[in-house]
Design a protein around this motif. Structure first.
Motif, PDB file in Angstrom:
ATOM      1  N   PRO A  64       0.831  -1.158   0.111  1.00 41.24           N
ATOM      2  CA  PRO A  64       0.041   0.065  -0.053  1.00 41.24           C
ATOM      3  C   PRO A  64       0.849   1.195  -0.036  1.00 41.24           C
ATOM      4  O   PRO A  64       1.850   1.352   0.671  1.00 41.24           O
ATOM      5  N   TRP A  65       0.301   2.430  -0.670  1.00 40.77           N
ATOM      6  CA  TRP A  65       1.022   3.433  -0.891  1.00 40.77           C
ATOM      7  C   TRP A  65       1.202   4.139   0.682  1.00 40.77           C
ATOM      8  O   TRP A  65       0.333   3.830   1.331  1.00 40.77           O
ATOM      9  N   TRP A 103      -1.957   5.325   2.940  1.00 43.36           N
ATOM     10  CA  TRP A 103      -3.141   4.810   2.414  1.00 43.36           C
ATOM     11  C   TRP A 103      -3.972   4.123   3.090  1.00 43.36           C
ATOM     12  O   TRP A 103      -3.669   3.690   4.347  1.00 43.36           O
ATOM     13  N   PHE A 138       0.116   2.820   6.539  1.00 44.81           N
ATOM     14  CA  PHE A 138      -1.226   2.462   6.099  1.00 44.81           C
ATOM     15  C   PHE A 138      -2.162   2.298   6.906  1.00 44.81           C
ATOM     16  O   PHE A 138      -1.812   2.233   8.432  1.00 44.81           O
TER      17      PHE A 138
END
Length: 142
Positions: free
Chosen positions: A44-45, A48, A139
């Protein structure tokens, strides 16, 4: 000039410090194994938010010797490691048993609601461990 070259070329190994090795001595490469590079984290970015109980991580690393790679993924909360997923010890959740240098990795786990960080390092098939990615990525699970 030709006679001089012939005379130099015919001097014995005793007189020539660069005498060739005998043909019964094998040439052995002594290049040491180099560790993998730090992985590139794709998803995940950073920052995010993921809705639902499962998260799938995507990342990639390269090895300067093109060795096969396995990974260690750590999940953190408030900077403390709370879960370790070491592919050498358990293959559950990993998309493959091992990965080629430069091959994208997919790893899926379940996590409860919370705020997390993650980091990854690669280990080659000769057990050389590369560094963790830096910095950790964060995240949220909702």
């Amino acid at each position: 000039v030709g006679a001089l070259l012939l005379a130099l070329g015919c001097s014995g190994a005793k007189d020539n410090p660069v005498a060739p090795m005998s043909s019964d001595q094998p040439l052995v490469s002594r290049q040491q194994n180099r560790p993998p590079n730090a992985p590139y984290l794709w998803f995940p970015w950073n920052g995010w938010t993921i809705v639902g109980g499962k998260v799938t991580f995507f990342f990639v690393a390269t090895d300067p010797d093109n060795d096969m790679l396995k990974y260690r993924l750590e999940v953190l909360q408030s900077g403390n490691v709370i879960r370790v997923y070491d592919q050498r010890e358990n293959s559950q959740g990993w998309s493959k048993p091992a990965y080629r240098s430069g091959e994208w990795v997919r790893f899926t786990i379940s996590l409860p609601v919370g705020d997390y960080e993650w980091r990854v390092k690669a280990i080659d098939d000769k057990n050389a461990e590369g560094p963790f990615n830096n910095p950790n990525h964060s995240f949220k699970m909702r």
